[in-house]
Motif scaffolding. Structure first.
Motif, PDB file in Angstrom:
ATOM      1  N   LEU A 127     -28.957  -8.760 -41.377  1.00 52.01           N
ATOM      2  CA  LEU A 127     -28.439  -9.869 -42.262  1.00 52.01           C
ATOM      3  C   LEU A 127     -27.790 -11.019 -41.762  1.00 52.01           C
ATOM      4  CD1 LEU A 127     -26.773  -7.320 -44.719  1.00 52.01           C
ATOM      5  CD2 LEU A 127     -28.966  -8.244 -45.009  1.00 52.01           C
ATOM      6  N   ALA A 128     -27.086 -10.837 -40.493  1.00 49.94           N
ATOM      7  CA  ALA A 128     -26.757 -12.000 -39.534  1.00 49.94           C
ATOM      8  C   ALA A 128     -27.872 -12.833 -39.397  1.00 49.94           C
ATOM      9  CB  ALA A 128     -25.894 -11.518 -38.606  1.00 49.94           C
ATOM     10  N   GLY A 129     -28.804 -12.304 -38.824  1.00 55.27           N
ATOM     11  CA  GLY A 129     -29.831 -13.121 -38.398  1.00 55.27           C
ATOM     12  C   GLY A 129     -30.735 -13.997 -39.553  1.00 55.27           C
ATOM     13  N   LEU A 130     -30.819 -13.169 -40.677  1.00 54.62           N
ATOM     14  CA  LEU A 130     -31.227 -13.982 -41.905  1.00 54.62           C
ATOM     15  C   LEU A 130     -30.481 -14.887 -42.449  1.00 54.62           C
ATOM     16  CD1 LEU A 130     -32.643 -10.853 -43.944  1.00 54.62           C
ATOM     17  CD2 LEU A 130     -33.941 -12.519 -42.833  1.00 54.62           C
ATOM     18  N   ASN A 131     -29.060 -14.850 -42.176  1.00 56.43           N
ATOM     19  CA  ASN A 131     -28.259 -15.947 -42.698  1.00 56.43           C
ATOM     20  C   ASN A 131     -28.194 -16.997 -41.672  1.00 56.43           C
ATOM     21  OD1 ASN A 131     -24.535 -15.375 -43.699  1.00 56.43           O
ATOM     22  ND2 ASN A 131     -25.947 -17.205 -43.717  1.00 56.43           N
ATOM     23  N   THR A 132     -28.348 -16.686 -40.355  1.00 53.18           N
ATOM     24  CA  THR A 132     -28.604 -17.693 -39.479  1.00 53.18           C
ATOM     25  C   THR A 132     -29.951 -18.753 -39.879  1.00 53.18           C
ATOM     26  OG1 THR A 132     -27.496 -16.753 -37.695  1.00 53.18           O
ATOM     27  CG2 THR A 132     -29.032 -18.450 -37.126  1.00 53.18           C
ATOM     28  N   VAL A 133     -30.846 -17.915 -40.258  1.00 49.57           N
ATOM     29  CA  VAL A 133     -32.199 -18.836 -40.704  1.00 49.57           C
ATOM     30  C   VAL A 133     -31.791 -19.566 -41.891  1.00 49.57           C
ATOM     31  CG1 VAL A 133     -34.386 -18.400 -41.817  1.00 49.57           C
ATOM     32  CG2 VAL A 133     -33.658 -16.885 -39.993  1.00 49.57           C
ATOM     33  N   PHE A 134     -30.940 -19.157 -42.706  1.00 45.55           N
ATOM     34  CA  PHE A 134     -30.679 -19.900 -43.872  1.00 45.55           C
ATOM     35  C   PHE A 134     -29.738 -21.209 -43.498  1.00 45.55           C
ATOM     36  CE2 PHE A 134     -27.694 -20.295 -47.659  1.00 45.55           C
ATOM     37  CZ  PHE A 134     -28.294 -21.163 -48.512  1.00 45.55           C
ATOM     38  N   VAL A 135     -28.811 -20.932 -42.449  1.00 46.27           N
ATOM     39  CA  VAL A 135     -27.993 -22.192 -42.005  1.00 46.27           C
ATOM     40  C   VAL A 135     -29.114 -23.140 -41.308  1.00 46.27           C
ATOM     41  CG1 VAL A 135     -26.439 -22.835 -40.217  1.00 46.27           C
ATOM     42  CG2 VAL A 135     -26.109 -20.897 -41.710  1.00 46.27           C
ATOM     43  N   GLY A 136     -29.984 -22.754 -40.524  1.00 47.15           N
ATOM     44  CA  GLY A 136     -31.137 -23.551 -40.194  1.00 47.15           C
ATOM     45  C   GLY A 136     -32.040 -24.241 -41.487  1.00 47.15           C
ATOM     46  N   MET A 137     -32.065 -23.432 -42.693  1.00 45.38           N
ATOM     47  CA  MET A 137     -32.743 -24.395 -43.525  1.00 45.38           C
ATOM     48  C   MET A 137     -31.849 -25.391 -44.194  1.00 45.38           C
ATOM     49  SD  MET A 137     -34.092 -20.894 -45.501  1.00 45.38           S
ATOM     50  CE  MET A 137     -34.464 -21.596 -47.132  1.00 45.38           C
ATOM     51  N   GLN A 138     -30.596 -24.996 -44.250  1.00 43.33           N
ATOM     52  CA  GLN A 138     -29.773 -26.189 -44.757  1.00 43.33           C
ATOM     53  C   GLN A 138     -29.718 -27.438 -43.928  1.00 43.33           C
ATOM     54  OE1 GLN A 138     -25.768 -24.737 -45.004  1.00 43.33           O
ATOM     55  NE2 GLN A 138     -26.325 -22.832 -45.449  1.00 43.33           N
ATOM     56  N   THR A 139     -29.660 -27.093 -42.510  1.00 48.62           N
ATOM     57  CA  THR A 139     -29.605 -28.279 -41.571  1.00 48.62           C
ATOM     58  C   THR A 139     -30.889 -29.083 -41.543  1.00 48.62           C
ATOM     59  OG1 THR A 139     -28.171 -26.655 -40.056  1.00 48.62           O
ATOM     60  CG2 THR A 139     -29.296 -28.668 -39.138  1.00 48.62           C
ATOM     61  N   THR A 140     -32.049 -28.247 -41.673  1.00 47.03           N
ATOM     62  CA  THR A 140     -33.272 -29.088 -41.689  1.00 47.03           C
ATOM     63  C   THR A 140     -33.505 -29.917 -42.941  1.00 47.03           C
ATOM     64  OG1 THR A 140     -34.261 -27.178 -40.591  1.00 47.03           O
ATOM     65  CG2 THR A 140     -35.693 -28.582 -41.645  1.00 47.03           C
ATOM     66  N   TYR A 141     -32.985 -29.330 -44.039  1.00 47.05           N
ATOM     67  CA  TYR A 141     -33.172 -30.102 -45.431  1.00 47.05           C
ATOM     68  C   TYR A 141     -32.247 -31.256 -45.415  1.00 47.05           C
ATOM     69  CZ  TYR A 141     -33.064 -31.797 -50.183  1.00 47.05           C
ATOM     70  OH  TYR A 141     -33.100 -32.403 -51.229  1.00 47.05           O
TER      71      TYR A 141
END
Length: 283
Positions: A127-141
């Motif tokens: 879940l921590a890894g998936l949350n980090t992916v979501f943070v990466g999605m925010q940053t990329t957008y």
């Protein structure tokens, strides 16, 4: 003929002046003009005037006004009642002893999920890894709106937000919850220290979602809002943030997006003024 002009023409004009009653009615709001008094007092519209209790607004309130208020303004009425309720709670609730950990209603609501993560460290890491992916999605957008689309508002809002978060987080450093479940896959990656107040995870998600709505990317905005909600549940379950951090994170995202919009409008207005200004050439 543009859309704004067409819209304004279609709106009926409700502004009327009733000379017989000396009352101005503007969009159904009545403003009574006080006539000059013979004792030298001037009107409410200007000049000096001695105030008396007879001029108090509440003396003109009626039951019809109260019904109208509750009917057409239910939200402020709800918050008014809530204010009275929480005033009672605040004056009767016993404070948490300094020797006890903070009381957090979000922690109480996620007790079962917290126990599940304690029993399954692998699930916590996933879940921590998936949350980090979501943070990466925010940053990329957010960076993409500036670098690719040439719209820096979301990036400016994020810079404002994280700077203010750093100042507040350093100014009042909250203790890490005793039941905190860290993970090397979490963001900041490596399970390093971080500021608790307020949640940059949540605020960044809100900034991205607001930008998506401005661009009418409704499906993407709904996806980010859903992932943000799951992120809130996960952060509470692993005790990575207090509830107040997450709630203020939502407000911070809205606030700094608005401030960034005002800043960008000011920059655009300044650019227009510069382009319209004829500067003398130096020989």
């Amino acid at each position: 003929m543009n859309g704004d002009n067409l819209h304004h023409r279609s709106v009926p004009q409700t502004t009327t002046i009733l000379k017989t009653t000396n009352t101005i009615s503007i969009n159904n709001f009545n403003l009574k003009k006080t006539a000059p008094n013979h004792d030298g007092k001037t009107s409410e519209w200007g000049g000096h005037r001695r105030w008396s209790l007879a001029d108090a607004s509440f003396l003109r309130w009626t039951a019809a006004d109260a019904i109208w208020l509750f009917k057409y303004h239910p939200v402020p009425c709800f918050f008014g009642v809530a204010l009275l309720f929480f005033m009672g709670v605040e004056y009767t609730l016993r404070m948490i002893p300094s020797s006890s950990p903070p009381y957090d209603i979000g922690f109480v609501a996620t007790v079962y999920l917290h126990r599940l993560l304690v029993a399954s460290p692998t699930l916590n890491t996933v879940l921590a890894g998936l949350n980090t992916v979501f943070v990466g999605m925010q940053t990329t957008y957010i960076l993409g709106t500036w670098v690719i689309e040439g719209r820096p508002r979301a990036t400016v809002a994020t810079v404002f937000m994280f700077t203010c978060r750093g100042i507040l987080g350093y100014s009042t450093q909250l203790p890490l919850p005793e039941e905190f479940l860290g993970s090397g896959a979490d963001f900041p990656v490596g399970n390093v220290s971080f500021f608790l107040f307020y949640s940059g995870h949540v605020a960044g998600s809100v900034i991205a979602s607001l930008d998506m709505r401005r661009m009418h990317r409704w499906e993407l905005a709904f996806l980010f809002d859903t992932l943000n909600l799951l992120q809130v549940v996960r952060l509470l379950s692993m005790r990575g943030h207090y509830t107040i951090d997450l709630a203020i994170g939502v407000g911070a995202g809205i606030l700094f997006d608005s401030l960034a919009g005002k800043y960008m409008n000011k920059v655009v207005a300044a650019d227009v003024d510069d382009s319209c200004t004829t500067r003398p050439h130096l020989s």
